[in-house]
Scaffold this active site. Structure first.
Site, PDB file in Angstrom:
ATOM      1  N   TYR A 100      37.989  41.856  42.154  1.00  7.48           N
ATOM      2  CA  TYR A 100      38.366  40.768  43.062  1.00  7.48           C
ATOM      3  C   TYR A 100      39.427  39.818  42.510  1.00  7.48           C
ATOM      4  O   TYR A 100      39.786  38.853  43.174  1.00  7.48           O
ATOM      5  CB  TYR A 100      37.122  39.953  43.460  1.00  7.48           C
ATOM      6  CG  TYR A 100      36.295  39.416  42.293  1.00  7.48           C
ATOM      7  CD1 TYR A 100      36.679  38.268  41.612  1.00  7.48           C
ATOM      8  CD2 TYR A 100      35.126  40.065  41.900  1.00  7.48           C
ATOM      9  CE1 TYR A 100      35.928  37.773  40.557  1.00  7.48           C
ATOM     10  CE2 TYR A 100      34.366  39.578  40.844  1.00  7.48           C
ATOM     11  CZ  TYR A 100      34.761  38.436  40.179  1.00  7.48           C
ATOM     12  OH  TYR A 100      34.003  37.951  39.133  1.00  7.48           O
ATOM     13  N   HIS A 154      31.339  37.055  35.879  1.00 10.36           N
ATOM     14  CA  HIS A 154      30.358  36.052  36.311  1.00 10.36           C
ATOM     15  C   HIS A 154      29.074  36.210  35.499  1.00 10.36           C
ATOM     16  O   HIS A 154      28.539  35.241  34.967  1.00 10.36           O
ATOM     17  CB  HIS A 154      30.072  36.208  37.799  1.00 10.36           C
ATOM     18  CG  HIS A 154      28.973  35.323  38.296  1.00 10.36           C
ATOM     19  ND1 HIS A 154      29.100  33.963  38.403  1.00 10.36           N
ATOM     20  CD2 HIS A 154      27.711  35.613  38.702  1.00 10.36           C
ATOM     21  CE1 HIS A 154      27.970  33.444  38.841  1.00 10.36           C
ATOM     22  NE2 HIS A 154      27.110  34.427  39.038  1.00 10.36           N
ATOM     23  N   ARG A 167      37.181  31.004  34.236  1.00 10.09           N
ATOM     24  CA  ARG A 167      36.200  31.944  33.690  1.00 10.09           C
ATOM     25  C   ARG A 167      36.928  33.229  33.316  1.00 10.09           C
ATOM     26  O   ARG A 167      37.237  34.058  34.159  1.00 10.09           O
ATOM     27  CB  ARG A 167      35.129  32.226  34.751  1.00 10.09           C
ATOM     28  CG  ARG A 167      33.910  32.972  34.228  1.00 10.09           C
ATOM     29  CD  ARG A 167      33.130  33.542  35.388  1.00 10.09           C
ATOM     30  NE  ARG A 167      33.781  34.723  35.930  1.00 10.09           N
ATOM     31  CZ  ARG A 167      33.741  35.085  37.204  1.00 10.09           C
ATOM     32  NH1 ARG A 167      33.119  34.365  38.098  1.00 10.09           N
ATOM     33  NH2 ARG A 167      34.367  36.200  37.594  1.00 10.09           N
TER      34      ARG A 167
END
Length: 372
Positions: A279, A270, A266
């Site tokens: 992160y 998100h 990805r």
């Protein structure tokens, strides 16, 4: 509660090979198990895959921009996952029924859902942008993993009715830790239902790395249920297409459910409410950028000696056309009337729902003519 470190997580090597038919340079690599599933695939088909992925990436970019401009409430980007979605859906039959999650925009678009109907849900203009039975794809599912149960139930119906269709459930790596997906695998395996479980392992369940929730390959989890399983390079459109063909044939011929783990990444957030820089490291993103699925197919067409420039121009023209039409449709889309929130809660008149509607509409009159 102790905090589990997400750094240096050791993931045990799985027992399944990761099939790859195109390397990053676009060179074809032989695969004894999957090669025959590409029989009949022409250069024009490859050009169509390229067009689909370019258009899909543009759709995704436009939707992200529209959300930033306040035209959509939220959007779940799919940047980097174009090959996993286009390669798999183009391998299905029109009669196969698809159960997507909230990120399968390319799957829906390739199945015939108009881009503006897809985005209308994320705008909040409708509760369901299309009739599932017109295109054999259910509406996008927000509840993580529940679509796997829907697909298992549908597949059991196909089995009992003696049909030849396959139910296909799409979900991400994070969903494999949900009870719904595991229960769906149990039912599908127990009844040998024609279901394909397609996992797009994009490495992140929101901010949680896949290695934290699965200390082995996700494909190994499915094998534990007695389900025939493939693991493929999810950025290789040919590998995804061939594995999906193989999995569908297995299920369609009464041999039971199947599972594909498409290993991809990805590249974006998100959702547009997420900040992935909190992160994950830029170095990892750049490593995956070098594996871009569109670039890889362009490289392959170049290796074949195809007129790549004309194919790219055709894809760009199609993307530009979709972008213009989509922006016009979204920015002129009327907002629904307040009473429409209650119109389809029940199939028939429902007294408590009617009272709630009347109370809400009465409340709104307080804001008219200089009210509250």
């Amino acid at each position: 509660m102790p905090i589990v470190s997400t750094q240096h997580i050791d993931v045990a090597a799985g027992c399944l090979p990761t099939h790859q038919l195109l390397n990053v340079s676009g060179e074809r690599t032989p695969d004894e198990e999957l090669d025959h599933h590409l029989t009949g695939l022409t250069e024009q088909d490859l050009a169509d895959f390229l067009r689909d992925m370019v258009v899909l990436r543009r759709l995704d970019n436009e939707a992200t921009a529209l959300q930033r401009q306040g035209q959509l409430g939220l959007w779940a980007p799919l940047l980097g996952q174009e090959a996993a979605q286009i390669g798999s859906i183009r391998a299905t039959e029109d009669t196969d029924f698809i159960f997507p999650s909230y990120r399968e925009h390319g799957v829906a678009w390739a199945r015939g859902v108009k881009a503006e109907d897809l985005l209308s849900v994320w705008r909040g203009a409708t509760a369901s942008g299309w009739d599932p039975h017109e295109v054999n794809i259910a509406c996008q599912q927000i509840v993580i993993g529940s679509q796997a149960l829907h697909a298992a139930g549908y597949g059991m119906g196909i089995k009992f009715d003696g049909g030849k269709e396959v139910a296909v459930a799409y979900f991400g790596d994070g969903a494999t830790s949900q009870g719904d997906v595991n229960e769906a695998l149990v039912f599908a395996a127990s009844y040998q239902a024609p279901v394909l479980f397609f996992c797009q392992n994009n490495q992140w369940a929101i901010s949680e790395p896949v290695g934290l929730q699965s200390r082995t390959q996700i494909a190994d989890r499915a094998s534990g249920f007695g389900v025939k399983t493939w693991r493929v390079d999810g950025n290789d459109v040919l590998a995804v297409y061939a594995a999906t063909k193989a999995a569908l044939a297995h299920a369609r011929h009464g041999l039971g459910p199947t599972f594909i783990e498409a290993v991809t990444y990805r590249m974006g957030s998100h959702t547009t409410a997420d900040d992935p820089t909190r992160y994950r490291k830029d170095e990892q993103v750049e490593q995956w950028r070098a594996k871009d699925p569109i670039d890889r197919l362009v490289n392959h067409l170049t290796v074949l000696g195809a007129d790549v420039q004309s194919y790219q121009q055709r894809a760009q023209n199609a993307a530009d056309k979709l972008a213009a039409e989509l922006r016009e449709a979204i920015t002129t889309m009327p907002d629904p009337e307040p009473h429409e929130l209650f119109d389809h809660v029940y199939a028939e008149e429902h007294e408590p729902s009617r009272r709630e509607r009347d109370t809400y509409l009465q409340y709104l009159t307080n804001f008219q003519d200089g009210g509250l």
